[in-house]
Design an enzyme around this catalytic site. Structure first.
Site, PDB file in Angstrom:
ATOM      1  N   HIS A 127      40.507  22.420  42.140  1.00 40.51           N
ATOM      2  CA  HIS A 127      39.698  22.413  43.369  1.00 40.51           C
ATOM      3  C   HIS A 127      39.105  21.024  43.625  1.00 40.51           C
ATOM      4  CE1 HIS A 127      40.426  26.673  43.002  1.00 40.51           C
ATOM      5  NE2 HIS A 127      39.836  26.675  41.812  1.00 40.51           N
ATOM      6  N   GLU A 164      32.582  25.977  40.401  1.00 36.52           N
ATOM      7  CA  GLU A 164      33.709  25.758  39.492  1.00 36.52           C
ATOM      8  C   GLU A 164      34.243  24.342  39.588  1.00 36.52           C
ATOM      9  OE1 GLU A 164      38.345  27.120  38.716  1.00 36.52           O
ATOM     10  OE2 GLU A 164      37.200  28.039  40.359  1.00 36.52           O
ATOM     11  N   HIS A 221      40.370  25.012  34.791  1.00 35.55           N
ATOM     12  CA  HIS A 221      39.731  25.946  35.718  1.00 35.55           C
ATOM     13  C   HIS A 221      38.733  26.828  34.972  1.00 35.55           C
ATOM     14  CE1 HIS A 221      42.379  25.519  39.358  1.00 35.55           C
ATOM     15  NE2 HIS A 221      43.166  24.966  38.444  1.00 35.55           N
ATOM     16  N   GLU A 274      42.165  28.689  31.990  1.00 31.12           N
ATOM     17  CA  GLU A 274      40.976  29.363  32.517  1.00 31.12           C
ATOM     18  C   GLU A 274      39.986  29.431  31.355  1.00 31.12           C
ATOM     19  OE1 GLU A 274      40.344  30.084  35.514  1.00 31.12           O
ATOM     20  OE2 GLU A 274      42.153  30.653  36.619  1.00 31.12           O
TER      21      GLU A 274
END
Length: 290
Positions: free
Chosen positions: A85, A123, A178, A254
């Site tokens: 992101h 995040e 992430h 993750e």
């Protein structure tokens, strides 16, 4: 002989016996003593100087052997790091929702805004801060590190570029960082995502090995896998565009669940982010050195 006198080297006068007193006085005058001293040379041994002993030049200590410089363990490797992101995505919806190739003949949105913790820790900030720590640690080990973005204030890049940039940079491996955002706040633990049946030859199998090394490194850091993603915490998917576009071994990490209060607190702390970074670096190092 009358009137004759002798003067010793040290200035002593010796008038001949029977000389008149006046002759003795002249003989022993200071001027006469000085003349006599000049005429008489001392024995050679008196003026001889002792020669100083010849000194040998000091021996130079042996030169220390030059040892070749010690190379760091990851010297020569290039690691691509993708902090998921970006901080400016939310303010540019048109750009982040633009369609891009998904790597399998379809299309997908350029990017998303990512998730956040209950305290609004985003995040994208977590991903960026962990990536910065990963880069520092990898560079300390001698690796060259390339990032998919330069800061946490921009937009994108799109998911296709995030997968392609690793191959373009000549990287040996790609790690995408992430944090998950499951709505269930009781969900906890990390999981690893790898490509299933990669469109690029020679990528799927080493990517699986990379994910296994990551799982082992996270376990060594006392981080547990999310049981929802299998016993080993590894999931193979075809819908992750970044992994579909990767031409090098790649894994999407993750790190944990941001909606879980305990894991969110760990992610929000500097010590927690360093812990995640250390685990990621350990996994990369294990893979590259194997």
């Amino acid at each position: 002989m009358p009137g004759r006198c002798r003067v010793g080297y040290w200035g002593t006068c010796h008038a001949a016996s029977g000389s008149p007193a006046s002759s003795r006085a002249r003989c022993c005058s200071p001027a006469a003593r000085e003349r006599g001293r000049r005429r008489i040379r001392p024995p050679a041994r008196w003026g001889a100087r002792r020669r100083a002993p010849r000194r040998r030049p000091p021996r130079c200590p042996p030169r220390p052997r030059r040892r070749p410089p010690v190379e760091e363990p990851l010297t020569g490797f290039v690691v691509a790091v993708d902090p998921g992101h970006n901080g400016g995505n939310a303010a540019h919806p048109a750009e982040v929702t633009a369609p891009v190739p998904d790597g399998r003949g379809g299309i997908k949105a350029c990017n998303t805004t990512g998730t956040a913790s209950a305290t609004d820790y985003p995040e994208h900030a977590f991903n960026w801060e962990v990536a910065a720590a990963v880069r520092e640690r990898l560079e300390d080990l001698g690796a060259e590190v390339v990032l998919s973005r330069e800061d946490d204030e921009g937009v994108g890049p799109c998911v296709d570029e995030r997968g392609q940039f690793a191959g373009d940079a000549g990287a040996d491996v790609l790690v995408s960082i992430h944090a998950n955002g499951t709505e269930d706040t009781s969900a906890a633990g990390f999981h690893m995502i790898v490509v299933e049946d990669s469109p690029h030859a020679g990528v799927a199998e080493p990517s699986r090995t990379l994910a296994e090394d990551m799982v082992e490194a996270f376990g060594a850091a006392d981080l547990a896998p999310n049981p929802a993603y299998g016993d080993d915490g590894i999931v193979a998917r075809t819908d992750i565009a970044g992994l579909n576009h990767a031409k090098v071994p790649a894994v999407l990490v993750e790190c944990g669940e941001m909606r879980n209060p305990d894991e969110a607190a760990l992610m929000e702390s500097a010590a927690g982010r360093e812990r995640y970074a250390a685990a990621i670096v350990a996994g990369v190092q294990e893979f590259l050195e194997d």
